[in-house]
Design a protein around this motif. Sequence first.
Motif, PDB file in Angstrom:
ATOM      1  N   LEU A 109      19.028  45.952  25.018  1.00 29.40           N
ATOM      2  CA  LEU A 109      19.199  45.726  23.710  1.00 29.40           C
ATOM      3  C   LEU A 109      18.912  44.440  22.850  1.00 29.40           C
ATOM      4  O   LEU A 109      18.632  44.395  21.761  1.00 29.40           O
ATOM      5  CB  LEU A 109      21.020  45.470  23.483  1.00 29.40           C
ATOM      6  CG  LEU A 109      21.685  46.692  23.987  1.00 29.40           C
ATOM      7  CD1 LEU A 109      23.213  46.513  23.870  1.00 29.40           C
ATOM      8  CD2 LEU A 109      21.273  48.090  23.228  1.00 29.40           C
ATOM      9  N   SER A 110      18.437  43.488  23.810  1.00 29.26           N
ATOM     10  CA  SER A 110      18.475  41.955  23.002  1.00 29.26           C
ATOM     11  C   SER A 110      17.249  41.363  23.615  1.00 29.26           C
ATOM     12  O   SER A 110      17.354  40.706  24.790  1.00 29.26           O
ATOM     13  CB  SER A 110      19.454  41.391  23.353  1.00 29.26           C
ATOM     14  OG  SER A 110      19.407  39.905  22.671  1.00 29.26           O
ATOM     15  N   PRO A 111      15.901  41.013  23.015  1.00 32.13           N
ATOM     16  CA  PRO A 111      15.046  40.178  23.693  1.00 32.13           C
ATOM     17  C   PRO A 111      15.458  38.797  23.606  1.00 32.13           C
ATOM     18  O   PRO A 111      15.125  38.164  24.325  1.00 32.13           O
ATOM     19  CB  PRO A 111      13.883  40.472  22.605  1.00 32.13           C
ATOM     20  CG  PRO A 111      14.183  41.721  21.865  1.00 32.13           C
ATOM     21  CD  PRO A 111      15.722  41.830  21.965  1.00 32.13           C
ATOM     22  N   GLY A 112      16.437  38.471  22.656  1.00 29.68           N
ATOM     23  CA  GLY A 112      16.969  36.824  22.481  1.00 29.68           C
ATOM     24  C   GLY A 112      17.961  36.796  24.045  1.00 29.68           C
ATOM     25  O   GLY A 112      17.866  35.629  24.257  1.00 29.68           O
ATOM     26  N   TYR A 113      18.478  38.104  24.323  1.00 28.43           N
ATOM     27  CA  TYR A 113      19.312  37.623  25.638  1.00 28.43           C
ATOM     28  C   TYR A 113      18.412  37.426  26.874  1.00 28.43           C
ATOM     29  O   TYR A 113      18.560  36.445  27.447  1.00 28.43           O
ATOM     30  CB  TYR A 113      20.154  38.982  26.030  1.00 28.43           C
ATOM     31  CG  TYR A 113      20.507  38.843  27.415  1.00 28.43           C
ATOM     32  CD1 TYR A 113      21.544  38.228  27.743  1.00 28.43           C
ATOM     33  CD2 TYR A 113      19.720  39.721  28.383  1.00 28.43           C
ATOM     34  CE1 TYR A 113      21.934  38.258  29.126  1.00 28.43           C
ATOM     35  CE2 TYR A 113      20.211  39.734  29.522  1.00 28.43           C
ATOM     36  CZ  TYR A 113      21.408  39.006  30.011  1.00 28.43           C
ATOM     37  OH  TYR A 113      21.559  38.898  31.433  1.00 28.43           O
ATOM     38  N   ARG A 114      17.281  38.269  26.896  1.00 27.23           N
ATOM     39  CA  ARG A 114      16.473  38.197  28.030  1.00 27.23           C
ATOM     40  C   ARG A 114      15.669  36.700  28.153  1.00 27.23           C
ATOM     41  O   ARG A 114      15.612  36.084  28.817  1.00 27.23           O
ATOM     42  CB  ARG A 114      15.097  39.324  27.607  1.00 27.23           C
ATOM     43  CG  ARG A 114      14.281  39.272  28.799  1.00 27.23           C
ATOM     44  CD  ARG A 114      13.334  40.657  28.560  1.00 27.23           C
ATOM     45  NE  ARG A 114      13.886  41.895  27.803  1.00 27.23           N
ATOM     46  CZ  ARG A 114      13.579  42.365  26.836  1.00 27.23           C
ATOM     47  NH1 ARG A 114      12.275  41.768  26.309  1.00 27.23           N
ATOM     48  NH2 ARG A 114      14.289  43.302  26.198  1.00 27.23           N
ATOM     49  N   GLU A 115      15.393  35.961  27.066  1.00 24.75           N
ATOM     50  CA  GLU A 115      14.897  34.760  26.596  1.00 24.75           C
ATOM     51  C   GLU A 115      15.845  33.752  27.109  1.00 24.75           C
ATOM     52  O   GLU A 115      15.336  32.800  27.906  1.00 24.75           O
ATOM     53  CB  GLU A 115      14.261  34.613  25.257  1.00 24.75           C
ATOM     54  CG  GLU A 115      13.606  32.998  25.119  1.00 24.75           C
ATOM     55  CD  GLU A 115      13.282  32.899  23.566  1.00 24.75           C
ATOM     56  OE1 GLU A 115      12.904  31.787  23.224  1.00 24.75           O
ATOM     57  OE2 GLU A 115      13.122  33.897  22.691  1.00 24.75           O
ATOM     58  N   ALA A 116      16.998  33.845  26.531  1.00 23.39           N
ATOM     59  CA  ALA A 116      18.207  32.946  27.015  1.00 23.39           C
ATOM     60  C   ALA A 116      18.390  32.936  28.427  1.00 23.39           C
ATOM     61  O   ALA A 116      18.427  31.902  29.142  1.00 23.39           O
ATOM     62  CB  ALA A 116      19.234  33.191  25.972  1.00 23.39           C
TER      63      ALA A 116
END
Length: 133
Positions: A109-116
Amino acid sequence: MEVDCPPEESISSAFDEDSVELGDVKDMRLEADAIVNDVLFAVTEMHVSQSLTSALDVAYINVETREGNRYCLELTEAGLRVVGYAFDEVNEELNTQYHETVYSLLDTLSPGYREAFGNALLQRLEKLKQNGQ
């Protein structure tokens, strides 16, 4: 919004290891709390729904990704899945895929999650490397 949560504490999961079981049934309300505590550092907002009824076999989690997208997740023995595209929303017509872990679901769902999550992992590895020398 950034959360002051040391990544090294967040990466180790209490989801599977510390789950509370009653007979052969996991208490999904407690599982949901563990999930929220485990990945809160990598999303904008996440909490167990207070308005949707949770039970031993089902719990609902509201999550807002770093991209600003809101979801309502259903947690059952089958796993986690998106059941709504707003907080506290359950759309019975949605037929979304179950994910075994919250990591898998958020990763889709979230590239931002993956990065964090990746950054937190790198920080922990750096800390281990420094402590080992």
